[in-house]
Design a protein around this motif. Structure first.
Motif, PDB file in Angstrom:
ATOM      1  N   GLN A  48      23.937 -16.371 -28.466  1.00 56.85           N
ATOM      2  CA  GLN A  48      22.938 -17.069 -27.644  1.00 56.85           C
ATOM      3  C   GLN A  48      22.416 -18.315 -28.366  1.00 56.85           C
ATOM      4  OE1 GLN A  48      20.688 -13.275 -27.312  1.00 56.85           O
ATOM      5  NE2 GLN A  48      20.137 -14.033 -25.285  1.00 56.85           N
ATOM      6  N   LEU A  49      22.215 -18.166 -29.674  1.00 57.98           N
ATOM      7  CA  LEU A  49      21.698 -19.272 -30.470  1.00 57.98           C
ATOM      8  C   LEU A  49      22.775 -20.324 -30.713  1.00 57.98           C
ATOM      9  CD1 LEU A  49      19.438 -20.515 -32.243  1.00 57.98           C
ATOM     10  CD2 LEU A  49      20.355 -19.153 -34.147  1.00 57.98           C
ATOM     11  N   VAL A  50      23.938 -19.879 -31.131  1.00 62.40           N
ATOM     12  CA  VAL A  50      25.022 -20.811 -31.471  1.00 62.40           C
ATOM     13  C   VAL A  50      25.459 -21.607 -30.248  1.00 62.40           C
ATOM     14  CG1 VAL A  50      27.355 -20.993 -32.401  1.00 62.40           C
ATOM     15  CG2 VAL A  50      25.761 -19.322 -33.345  1.00 62.40           C
ATOM     16  N   ASN A  51      25.469 -20.955 -29.090  1.00 61.49           N
ATOM     17  CA  ASN A  51      25.850 -21.636 -27.848  1.00 61.49           C
ATOM     18  C   ASN A  51      24.695 -22.422 -27.226  1.00 61.49           C
ATOM     19  OD1 ASN A  51      28.420 -20.549 -28.054  1.00 61.49           O
ATOM     20  ND2 ASN A  51      27.891 -18.731 -26.867  1.00 61.49           N
ATOM     21  N   LYS A  52      23.533 -22.393 -27.910  1.00 63.49           N
ATOM     22  CA  LYS A  52      22.340 -23.150 -27.522  1.00 63.49           C
ATOM     23  C   LYS A  52      21.766 -22.731 -26.178  1.00 63.49           C
ATOM     24  CE  LYS A  52      23.282 -27.049 -30.537  1.00 63.49           C
ATOM     25  NZ  LYS A  52      23.277 -28.513 -30.729  1.00 63.49           N
ATOM     26  N   GLN A  53      21.956 -21.451 -25.866  1.00 63.26           N
ATOM     27  CA  GLN A  53      21.270 -20.896 -24.697  1.00 63.26           C
ATOM     28  C   GLN A  53      19.797 -20.664 -25.017  1.00 63.26           C
ATOM     29  OE1 GLN A  53      23.948 -17.529 -24.548  1.00 63.26           O
ATOM     30  NE2 GLN A  53      24.839 -18.259 -22.621  1.00 63.26           N
ATOM     31  N   VAL A  54      19.497 -20.462 -26.306  1.00 62.70           N
ATOM     32  CA  VAL A  54      18.127 -20.322 -26.787  1.00 62.70           C
ATOM     33  C   VAL A  54      17.983 -21.176 -28.042  1.00 62.70           C
ATOM     34  CG1 VAL A  54      17.877 -17.975 -25.857  1.00 62.70           C
ATOM     35  CG2 VAL A  54      18.673 -18.303 -28.220  1.00 62.70           C
ATOM     36  N   GLN A  55      16.727 -21.473 -28.388  1.00 63.31           N
ATOM     37  CA  GLN A  55      16.456 -22.223 -29.615  1.00 63.31           C
ATOM     38  C   GLN A  55      15.989 -21.315 -30.752  1.00 63.31           C
ATOM     39  OE1 GLN A  55      14.837 -23.660 -26.507  1.00 63.31           O
ATOM     40  NE2 GLN A  55      16.952 -24.370 -26.332  1.00 63.31           N
ATOM     41  N   GLY A  56      15.705 -20.052 -30.416  1.00 60.06           N
ATOM     42  CA  GLY A  56      15.293 -19.090 -31.431  1.00 60.06           C
ATOM     43  C   GLY A  56      15.903 -17.737 -31.154  1.00 60.06           C
ATOM     44  N   TYR A  57      16.324 -17.059 -32.196  1.00 62.80           N
ATOM     45  CA  TYR A  57      16.943 -15.736 -32.042  1.00 62.80           C
ATOM     46  C   TYR A  57      16.428 -14.845 -33.166  1.00 62.80           C
ATOM     47  CZ  TYR A  57      20.486 -12.045 -31.912  1.00 62.80           C
ATOM     48  OH  TYR A  57      21.123 -10.830 -31.855  1.00 62.80           O
ATOM     49  N   PHE A  58      15.917 -13.680 -32.795  1.00 68.38           N
ATOM     50  CA  PHE A  58      15.400 -12.758 -33.798  1.00 68.38           C
ATOM     51  C   PHE A  58      16.525 -11.872 -34.328  1.00 68.38           C
ATOM     52  CE2 PHE A  58      11.445 -14.170 -32.098  1.00 68.38           C
ATOM     53  CZ  PHE A  58      10.524 -13.991 -33.121  1.00 68.38           C
ATOM     54  N   GLY A  59      16.721 -11.910 -35.639  1.00 65.49           N
ATOM     55  CA  GLY A  59      17.760 -11.123 -36.282  1.00 65.49           C
ATOM     56  C   GLY A  59      17.426 -10.893 -37.741  1.00 65.49           C
ATOM     57  N   TYR A  60      18.391 -10.458 -38.503  1.00 66.57           N
ATOM     58  CA  TYR A  60      18.193 -10.175 -39.921  1.00 66.57           C
ATOM     59  C   TYR A  60      18.642 -11.364 -40.758  1.00 66.57           C
ATOM     60  CZ  TYR A  60      16.658  -5.379 -40.969  1.00 66.57           C
ATOM     61  OH  TYR A  60      15.908  -4.249 -41.179  1.00 66.57           O
ATOM     62  N   ALA A  61      17.758 -11.825 -41.633  1.00 70.79           N
ATOM     63  CA  ALA A  61      18.097 -12.927 -42.528  1.00 70.79           C
ATOM     64  C   ALA A  61      19.256 -12.562 -43.439  1.00 70.79           C
ATOM     65  CB  ALA A  61      16.875 -13.308 -43.373  1.00 70.79           C
ATOM     66  N   THR A  62      19.367 -11.281 -43.751  1.00 76.24           N
ATOM     67  CA  THR A  62      20.387 -10.830 -44.693  1.00 76.24           C
ATOM     68  C   THR A  62      21.669 -10.354 -44.016  1.00 76.24           C
ATOM     69  OG1 THR A  62      19.292  -8.669 -44.674  1.00 76.24           O
ATOM     70  CG2 THR A  62      18.738 -10.173 -46.476  1.00 76.24           C
ATOM     71  N   GLN A  63      21.744 -10.456 -42.708  1.00 74.79           N
ATOM     72  CA  GLN A  63      22.962 -10.058 -42.016  1.00 74.79           C
ATOM     73  C   GLN A  63      23.409 -11.151 -41.052  1.00 74.79           C
ATOM     74  OE1 GLN A  63      25.022  -7.535 -42.389  1.00 74.79           O
ATOM     75  NE2 GLN A  63      23.915  -6.402 -43.963  1.00 74.79           N
ATOM     76  N   GLN A  64      22.757 -11.256 -39.896  1.00 74.87           N
ATOM     77  CA  GLN A  64      23.197 -12.259 -38.927  1.00 74.87           C
ATOM     78  C   GLN A  64      23.180 -13.670 -39.501  1.00 74.87           C
ATOM     79  OE1 GLN A  64      21.222  -9.691 -37.967  1.00 74.87           O
ATOM     80  NE2 GLN A  64      21.657  -9.091 -35.858  1.00 74.87           N
ATOM     81  N   ALA A  65      22.096 -14.029 -40.190  1.00 73.84           N
ATOM     82  CA  ALA A  65      22.000 -15.385 -40.741  1.00 73.84           C
ATOM     83  C   ALA A  65      23.088 -15.639 -41.774  1.00 73.84           C
ATOM     84  CB  ALA A  65      20.616 -15.607 -41.350  1.00 73.84           C
ATOM     85  N   VAL A  66      23.308 -14.681 -42.653  1.00 74.91           N
ATOM     86  CA  VAL A  66      24.329 -14.840 -43.688  1.00 74.91           C
ATOM     87  C   VAL A  66      25.716 -14.930 -43.057  1.00 74.91           C
ATOM     88  CG1 VAL A  66      25.476 -13.718 -45.642  1.00 74.91           C
ATOM     89  CG2 VAL A  66      22.979 -13.740 -45.506  1.00 74.91           C
ATOM     90  N   ALA A  67      26.000 -14.064 -42.084  1.00 71.25           N
ATOM     91  CA  ALA A  67      27.310 -14.074 -41.440  1.00 71.25           C
ATOM     92  C   ALA A  67      27.570 -15.408 -40.736  1.00 71.25           C
ATOM     93  CB  ALA A  67      27.419 -12.918 -40.453  1.00 71.25           C
ATOM     94  N   LEU A  68      26.526 -15.949 -40.080  1.00 72.24           N
ATOM     95  CA  LEU A  68      26.690 -17.242 -39.427  1.00 72.24           C
ATOM     96  C   LEU A  68      26.995 -18.338 -40.443  1.00 72.24           C
ATOM     97  CD1 LEU A  68      23.824 -17.191 -36.760  1.00 72.24           C
ATOM     98  CD2 LEU A  68      26.284 -17.031 -36.341  1.00 72.24           C
ATOM     99  N   GLU A  69      26.268 -18.314 -41.540  1.00 74.16           N
ATOM    100  CA  GLU A  69      26.492 -19.330 -42.578  1.00 74.16           C
ATOM    101  C   GLU A  69      27.892 -19.211 -43.179  1.00 74.16           C
ATOM    102  OE1 GLU A  69      23.192 -18.566 -45.093  1.00 74.16           O
ATOM    103  OE2 GLU A  69      21.766 -19.681 -43.840  1.00 74.16           O
ATOM    104  N   GLN A  70      28.383 -17.977 -43.301  1.00 75.49           N
ATOM    105  CA  GLN A  70      29.738 -17.774 -43.810  1.00 75.49           C
ATOM    106  C   GLN A  70      30.781 -18.343 -42.850  1.00 75.49           C
ATOM    107  OE1 GLN A  70      29.071 -16.969 -47.218  1.00 75.49           O
ATOM    108  NE2 GLN A  70      30.985 -15.881 -46.922  1.00 75.49           N
ATOM    109  N   GLN A  71      30.407 -18.433 -41.572  1.00 67.91           N
ATOM    110  CA  GLN A  71      31.309 -18.991 -40.567  1.00 67.91           C
ATOM    111  C   GLN A  71      31.087 -20.489 -40.370  1.00 67.91           C
ATOM    112  OE1 GLN A  71      31.598 -16.464 -36.957  1.00 67.91           O
ATOM    113  NE2 GLN A  71      30.499 -14.923 -38.117  1.00 67.91           N
ATOM    114  N   GLY A  72      30.263 -21.097 -41.235  1.00 65.77           N
ATOM    115  CA  GLY A  72      30.060 -22.530 -41.195  1.00 65.77           C
ATOM    116  C   GLY A  72      28.958 -23.004 -40.282  1.00 65.77           C
TER     117      GLY A  72
END
Length: 354
Positions: A193-217
């Motif tokens: 939802q966040l990456v596709n810009k359907q939303v501007q904020g997404y609640f998740g885990y800094a140590t999981q979703q955020a890290v995984a996204l950063e690993q994907q560039g």
């Protein structure tokens, strides 16, 4: 941008249930199978080698947020204490606090809010430590529309769980933001939802979703709810008051070994990540991502007074946050929901055990 998010990287069930984490709509049977069964009895007894058996019910799958327990097994720290540790994976249909309170596990860990809500309903549980000093639960945003403060929520679409909203709204109001100025949407099972810009904020885990996204560039702005005013421990350690009274020595030995395992994991994140990805975690985990997760979670785990430490002052702040969101059935006092005696005995006056 269409994000194909690795579901094995997703965190706790509570992402769609509580503010400290949330219920994830995990599809497929492979992850459920990886969770294993947690229904066996947990009365402490002697193992085949004469060790005392301790069953530990994790709050979610065997991912890096529990790496310290796996390192304690690998390095023989439980053996050193005469403990036969049975570390059980959690999953979408497993609520650790229920199993611990029903004597299906000796100890466990669960979301701080989930545990407080259970205690408020009369469930026999007591908190005796924590994995995370600050919950990794955070609002994720993109650099072109960052959310770093409560004021930044105004005018944005934000995906979150139904249980998170009543906890967030009092904070927004305190910052002069009318909650009606925020377009709240249900959070999906992954951050697409966040990456596709359907939303501007997404609640998740800094140590999981955020890290995984950063690993994907994908560059992500991560703002912990703790920094926005929602104080919360992450993955609190729980048992029952009866066990504290009747099995204190066993709990102290188990915790002492666990602390050593976590101290080793903090000092050796590469080794910890590889171990989770190749041995303990569900199939399909990416080693580099798990290493990155182990590194990212260190600042949230460390405490100068000793890891896993909890205080009545901070716990009362947690309670007050949930009370402000009307998430508790009755008022609670920190002294009634937690104890430091197991930690104190495990540390024996020290601040580190390695």
């Amino acid at each position: 941008m269409d994000l194909k998010y690795d579901m094995a990287q997703l965190t706790r069930r509570q992402m769609l249930r509580t503010a400290g984490a949330g219920a994830l709509a995990l599809g497929g049977g492979s992850l459920l199978a990886a969770c294993g069964s947690s229904e066996s009895s947990s009365k402490s007894g002697s193992g085949s080698g004469g060790e005392t058996e301790v069953s530990d019910q994790l709050g979610w799958l065997k991912l890096s947020q529990f790496a310290g327990f796996f390192l304690a097994q690998e390095k023989g720290y439980y053996e050193d204490e005469g403990i036969a540790a049975d570390i059980r994976a959690g999953g979408p249909n497993i609520i650790a606090s229920q199993l611990v309170s029903n004597d299906k596990a000796t100890v466990g860990n669960d979301d701080n809010g989930t545990v407080l809500q259970a205690i408020a309903k009369g469930t026999p549980l007591i908190i005796y430590g924590t994995i995370f000093q600050r919950s990794p639960y955070a609002v994720l945003s993109l650099p072109d529309a960052p959310i770093r403060t409560l004021e930044d929520f105004a005018g944005k679409k934000v995906a979150l769980s139904p249980a998170t909203r009543p906890l967030l709204e009092p904070l927004l109001e305190s910052a002069g933001v009318d909650p009606s100025d925020v377009d709240f949407l249900p959070a999906g099972p992954d951050p697409a939802q966040l990456v596709n810009k359907q939303v501007q904020g997404y609640f998740g885990y800094a140590t999981q979703q955020a890290v995984a996204l950063e690993q994907q560039g994908v560059e992500v702005v991560t703002t912990l709810l703790d920094d926005l005013g929602l104080v919360n421990y992450g993955n609190v350690l729980i048992t029952t008051p009866d066990r504290v009274e009747q099995e204190r020595d066993t709990l102290v030995k188990y915790l002492r070994a666990s602390i050593r395992g976590w101290e080793y994991a903090i000092a050796n994140p590469e080794e910890a990540g590889k171990l989770v990805a190749t041995k303990y975690g569900p199939k399909g985990l990416d080693t580099e991502t798990e290493i990155a997760v182990n590194k990212a979670q260190v600042p949230l785990i460390e405490n100068p007074a000793g890891i896993m430490r909890i205080t009545e002052e901070r716990m009362q702040q947690v309670i007050d946050s949930y009370a402000a969101g009307k998430a508790l059935e009755k008022p609670l006092k920190a002294a009634d929901v937690m104890t430091t005696e197991i930690l104190d005995a495990a540390y024996g006056g020290k601040r580190t055990l390695l």
